[in-house]
Scaffold this motif. Structure first.
Motif, PDB file in Angstrom:
ATOM      1  N   ALA A  83       0.832  -1.209   0.000  1.00  0.00           N
ATOM      2  CA  ALA A  83       0.000   0.000   0.000  1.00  0.00           C
ATOM      3  C   ALA A  83       0.864   1.254   0.000  1.00  0.00           C
ATOM      4  CB  ALA A  83      -0.922  -0.007   1.211  1.00  0.00           C
ATOM      5  N   GLN A  84       1.959   1.239   0.750  1.00  0.00           N
ATOM      6  CA  GLN A  84       2.849   2.403   0.794  1.00  0.00           C
ATOM      7  C   GLN A  84       3.590   2.594  -0.518  1.00  0.00           C
ATOM      8  OE1 GLN A  84       5.067   1.005   4.231  1.00  0.00           O
ATOM      9  NE2 GLN A  84       4.251   2.655   5.510  1.00  0.00           N
ATOM     10  N   MET A  85       4.025   1.509  -1.131  1.00  0.00           N
ATOM     11  CA  MET A  85       4.820   1.595  -2.351  1.00  0.00           C
ATOM     12  C   MET A  85       3.982   2.050  -3.531  1.00  0.00           C
ATOM     13  SD  MET A  85       7.833   1.300  -3.722  1.00  0.00           S
ATOM     14  CE  MET A  85       8.771   0.398  -2.481  1.00  0.00           C
ATOM     15  N   GLY A  86       2.739   1.613  -3.596  1.00  0.00           N
ATOM     16  CA  GLY A  86       1.909   1.982  -4.735  1.00  0.00           C
ATOM     17  C   GLY A  86       2.364   1.279  -6.000  1.00  0.00           C
ATOM     18  N   THR A  87       2.127   1.915  -7.130  1.00  0.00           N
ATOM     19  CA  THR A  87       2.417   1.283  -8.426  1.00  0.00           C
ATOM     20  C   THR A  87       3.523   1.975  -9.214  1.00  0.00           C
ATOM     21  OG1 THR A  87       0.682   2.604  -9.473  1.00  0.00           O
ATOM     22  CG2 THR A  87       0.049   0.439  -8.607  1.00  0.00           C
ATOM     23  N   ASP A  88       4.081   3.047  -8.674  1.00  0.00           N
ATOM     24  CA  ASP A  88       5.064   3.816  -9.446  1.00  0.00           C
ATOM     25  C   ASP A  88       6.487   3.455  -9.062  1.00  0.00           C
ATOM     26  OD1 ASP A  88       6.162   5.618 -11.198  1.00  0.00           O
ATOM     27  OD2 ASP A  88       5.856   7.366  -9.906  1.00  0.00           O
ATOM     28  N   ALA A  89       6.871   2.183  -9.260  1.00  0.00           N
ATOM     29  CA  ALA A  89       8.234   1.762  -8.942  1.00  0.00           C
ATOM     30  C   ALA A  89       9.254   2.516  -9.772  1.00  0.00           C
ATOM     31  CB  ALA A  89       8.382   0.257  -9.155  1.00  0.00           C
ATOM     32  N   ALA A  90       8.923   2.816 -11.028  1.00  0.00           N
ATOM     33  CA  ALA A  90       9.859   3.546 -11.888  1.00  0.00           C
ATOM     34  C   ALA A  90      10.122   4.942 -11.342  1.00  0.00           C
ATOM     35  CB  ALA A  90       9.297   3.634 -13.308  1.00  0.00           C
ATOM     36  N   GLY A  91       9.084   5.590 -10.822  1.00  0.00           N
ATOM     37  CA  GLY A  91       9.274   6.914 -10.231  1.00  0.00           C
ATOM     38  C   GLY A  91      10.137   6.862  -8.991  1.00  0.00           C
ATOM     39  N   VAL A  92       9.934   5.828  -8.159  1.00  0.00           N
ATOM     40  CA  VAL A  92      10.780   5.644  -6.972  1.00  0.00           C
ATOM     41  C   VAL A  92      12.232   5.453  -7.399  1.00  0.00           C
ATOM     42  CG1 VAL A  92      11.284   4.108  -5.024  1.00  0.00           C
ATOM     43  CG2 VAL A  92       8.909   4.716  -5.560  1.00  0.00           C
ATOM     44  N   ALA A  93      12.436   4.632  -8.438  1.00  0.00           N
ATOM     45  CA  ALA A  93      13.794   4.365  -8.916  1.00  0.00           C
ATOM     46  C   ALA A  93      14.467   5.634  -9.432  1.00  0.00           C
ATOM     47  CB  ALA A  93      13.756   3.309 -10.015  1.00  0.00           C
ATOM     48  N   THR A  94      13.720   6.500 -10.062  1.00  0.00           N
ATOM     49  CA  THR A  94      14.291   7.759 -10.560  1.00  0.00           C
ATOM     50  C   THR A  94      14.830   8.600  -9.413  1.00  0.00           C
ATOM     51  OG1 THR A  94      12.838   7.790 -12.488  1.00  0.00           O
ATOM     52  CG2 THR A  94      13.772   9.896 -11.800  1.00  0.00           C
ATOM     53  N   VAL A  95      14.073   8.680  -8.327  1.00  0.00           N
ATOM     54  CA  VAL A  95      14.525   9.443  -7.159  1.00  0.00           C
ATOM     55  C   VAL A  95      15.757   8.779  -6.544  1.00  0.00           C
ATOM     56  CG1 VAL A  95      13.874  10.292  -4.872  1.00  0.00           C
ATOM     57  CG2 VAL A  95      12.189  10.283  -6.725  1.00  0.00           C
ATOM     58  N   LEU A  96      15.747   7.450  -6.453  1.00  0.00           N
ATOM     59  CA  LEU A  96      16.895   6.724  -5.907  1.00  0.00           C
ATOM     60  C   LEU A  96      18.144   6.948  -6.747  1.00  0.00           C
ATOM     61  CD1 LEU A  96      15.264   3.287  -4.970  1.00  0.00           C
ATOM     62  CD2 LEU A  96      16.173   4.968  -3.367  1.00  0.00           C
ATOM     63  N   ARG A  97      17.999   6.919  -8.070  1.00  0.00           N
ATOM     64  CA  ARG A  97      19.165   7.111  -8.940  1.00  0.00           C
ATOM     65  C   ARG A  97      19.784   8.494  -8.746  1.00  0.00           C
ATOM     66  NH1 ARG A  97      16.513   3.677 -12.771  1.00  0.00           N
ATOM     67  NH2 ARG A  97      15.288   5.437 -13.546  1.00  0.00           N
ATOM     68  N   GLY A  98      18.948   9.502  -8.548  1.00  0.00           N
ATOM     69  CA  GLY A  98      19.490  10.834  -8.302  1.00  0.00           C
ATOM     70  C   GLY A  98      20.341  10.868  -7.043  1.00  0.00           C
ATOM     71  N   ALA A  99      19.845  10.234  -5.975  1.00  0.00           N
ATOM     72  CA  ALA A  99      20.615  10.175  -4.730  1.00  0.00           C
ATOM     73  C   ALA A  99      21.890   9.359  -4.912  1.00  0.00           C
ATOM     74  CB  ALA A  99      19.759   9.584  -3.619  1.00  0.00           C
ATOM     75  N   ALA A 100      21.794   8.240  -5.655  1.00  0.00           N
ATOM     76  CA  ALA A 100      22.970   7.397  -5.891  1.00  0.00           C
ATOM     77  C   ALA A 100      24.036   8.144  -6.674  1.00  0.00           C
ATOM     78  CB  ALA A 100      22.562   6.127  -6.621  1.00  0.00           C
ATOM     79  N   GLU A 101      23.642   8.925  -7.646  1.00  0.00           N
ATOM     80  CA  GLU A 101      24.604   9.692  -8.437  1.00  0.00           C
ATOM     81  C   GLU A 101      25.294  10.750  -7.579  1.00  0.00           C
ATOM     82  OE1 GLU A 101      22.345  11.209 -11.689  1.00  0.00           O
ATOM     83  OE2 GLU A 101      22.109   9.237 -12.646  1.00  0.00           O
ATOM     84  N   ARG A 102      24.536  11.392  -6.702  1.00  0.00           N
ATOM     85  CA  ARG A 102      25.169  12.400  -5.827  1.00  0.00           C
ATOM     86  C   ARG A 102      26.169  11.755  -4.877  1.00  0.00           C
ATOM     87  NH1 ARG A 102      19.843  14.356  -6.185  1.00  0.00           N
ATOM     88  NH2 ARG A 102      19.186  13.288  -4.275  1.00  0.00           N
ATOM     89  N   LEU A 103      25.817  10.630  -4.288  1.00  0.00           N
ATOM     90  CA  LEU A 103      26.741   9.964  -3.383  1.00  0.00           C
ATOM     91  C   LEU A 103      27.932   9.381  -4.130  1.00  0.00           C
ATOM     92  CD1 LEU A 103      24.247   8.120  -0.995  1.00  0.00           C
ATOM     93  CD2 LEU A 103      25.612  10.157  -0.502  1.00  0.00           C
ATOM     94  N   GLY A 104      27.679   8.802  -5.306  1.00  0.00           N
ATOM     95  CA  GLY A 104      28.768   8.228  -6.080  1.00  0.00           C
ATOM     96  C   GLY A 104      29.796   9.266  -6.512  1.00  0.00           C
ATOM     97  N   SER A 105      29.345  10.501  -6.723  1.00  0.00           N
ATOM     98  CA  SER A 105      30.278  11.556  -7.129  1.00  0.00           C
ATOM     99  C   SER A 105      31.265  11.901  -6.018  1.00  0.00           C
ATOM    100  CB  SER A 105      29.504  12.812  -7.541  1.00  0.00           C
ATOM    101  OG  SER A 105      28.870  13.418  -6.423  1.00  0.00           O
ATOM    102  N   LEU A 106      30.925  11.507  -4.771  1.00  0.00           N
ATOM    103  CA  LEU A 106      31.801  11.782  -3.629  1.00  0.00           C
ATOM    104  C   LEU A 106      32.779  10.634  -3.343  1.00  0.00           C
ATOM    105  CD1 LEU A 106      29.133  13.222  -1.150  1.00  0.00           C
ATOM    106  CD2 LEU A 106      30.696  14.507  -2.628  1.00  0.00           C
ATOM    107  N   ALA A 107      32.595   9.512  -4.028  1.00  0.00           N
ATOM    108  CA  ALA A 107      33.433   8.342  -3.796  1.00  0.00           C
ATOM    109  C   ALA A 107      34.631   8.359  -4.724  1.00  0.00           C
ATOM    110  CB  ALA A 107      32.628   7.066  -4.008  1.00  0.00           C
ATOM    111  N   ALA A 108      35.791   8.164  -4.168  1.00  0.00           N
ATOM    112  CA  ALA A 108      37.016   8.151  -4.970  1.00  0.00           C
ATOM    113  C   ALA A 108      37.045   6.940  -5.883  1.00  0.00           C
ATOM    114  CB  ALA A 108      38.249   8.122  -4.059  1.00  0.00           C
ATOM    115  N   SER A 109      37.623   7.093  -7.030  1.00  0.00           N
ATOM    116  CA  SER A 109      37.755   5.971  -7.980  1.00  0.00           C
ATOM    117  C   SER A 109      38.751   4.962  -7.461  1.00  0.00           C
ATOM    118  CB  SER A 109      38.217   6.501  -9.335  1.00  0.00           C
ATOM    119  OG  SER A 109      37.282   7.390  -9.855  1.00  0.00           O
TER     120      SER A 109
END
Length: 254
Positions: free
Chosen positions: A228-254
């Protein structure tokens, strides 16, 4: 000492350290050698030797053969790790809660296990089993399978060939390497992992890999809640997650 014995000693030492730290965090009476041995089902002499090595390293401390306490070296190591992308993960997880209304997690992989590194503040209540350091099978959570994103079939076979799938996970969990591969083949083309009751009943999880600047997978970010909390918009949730992942990944050294 061979490598397998060293690995065993390391694992047992970490179990001792984790128990001492956990009891201290919870305000419980700190253990001595006999209590550690009983709670961890380990030989008392081995516990005594390993605990002394942890004291010598400064990870534990003990006065006058009393109970063990967390040592100063543990805190300095923890402080050194709580910087960069790991430190930045805390506000990112809280931002995910605000944006999605779901719980959020940051996980890393250790072989065929996923280790919970950080959680959002709403992810654990009184008596909950959810806490940083929690270990789950890598194949039957969204966070875990996001950590397997770059595995081809041969790498997956090699990782999971000795795993016992029977009795592990929730009603939606995979029970063979073939089933894990089928789930990955479903998820990777659409760009995110979904896990529906694969570990916890009535829990749906959406997850994405978190990559370093060189492209290597460092961790995974996931959001989870009831159907019920998740609803049906998994793709929208993933879009928000990817934005956060990209910001954190930019702080990680290669």
């Amino acid at each position: 000492m061979d490598s397998s014995a060293e690995a065993s000693s390391l694992a047992q030492g970490l179990r001792i350290l984790r128990l001492v730290v956990d009891r201290e965090k919870r305000g419980r009476q700190q253990p001595g050698v006999s209590q550690l041995a009983a709670e961890l089902d380990m030989d008392q002499g081995r516990v005594s030797r390993l605990a002394q090595e942890l004291c010598d390293l400064g990870l534990l401390e003990r006065a006058d053969r009393g109970p063990f306490l967390t040592g100063p070296r543990f805190f300095s190591l923890a402080a050194s790790l709580n910087t960069g992308w790991v430190g930045a993960a805390k506000p990112e997880l809280e931002s995910l809660v605000s944006a999605l209304g779901l719980r959020a997690r940051l996980s890393i992989r250790d072989g065929f296990r996923a280790i919970l590194l950080r959680t959002s503040s709403n992810d654990a209540g009184l008596g909950s089993f959810v806490a940083p350091g929690m270990v789950t099978p890598v194949w039957c959570t969204g966070a875990g399978r996001a950590l397997l994103w770059d595995h081809d079939r041969s790498a997956l076979d090699q990782l999971l060939h000795e795993v016992n799938f029977i009795g592990v996970g929730g009603p939606g969990a995979a029970h063979s390497i073939d089933e894990v591969w089928d789930l990955m083949a479903r998820d990777v083309p659409r760009g995110y992992v979904t896990s529906d009751e694969e570990f916890e009943h009535d829990i749906v999880e959406v997850a994405v890999p978190l990559r370093k600047t060189d492209g290597a997978i460092l961790a995974s970010l996931s959001a989870l809640g009831s159907r019920a909390q998740m609803g049906t918009d998994a793709a929208g949730v993933a879009t928000v997650l990817r934005g956060a992942a990209e910001r954190l990944g930019s702080l990680a050294a290669s």
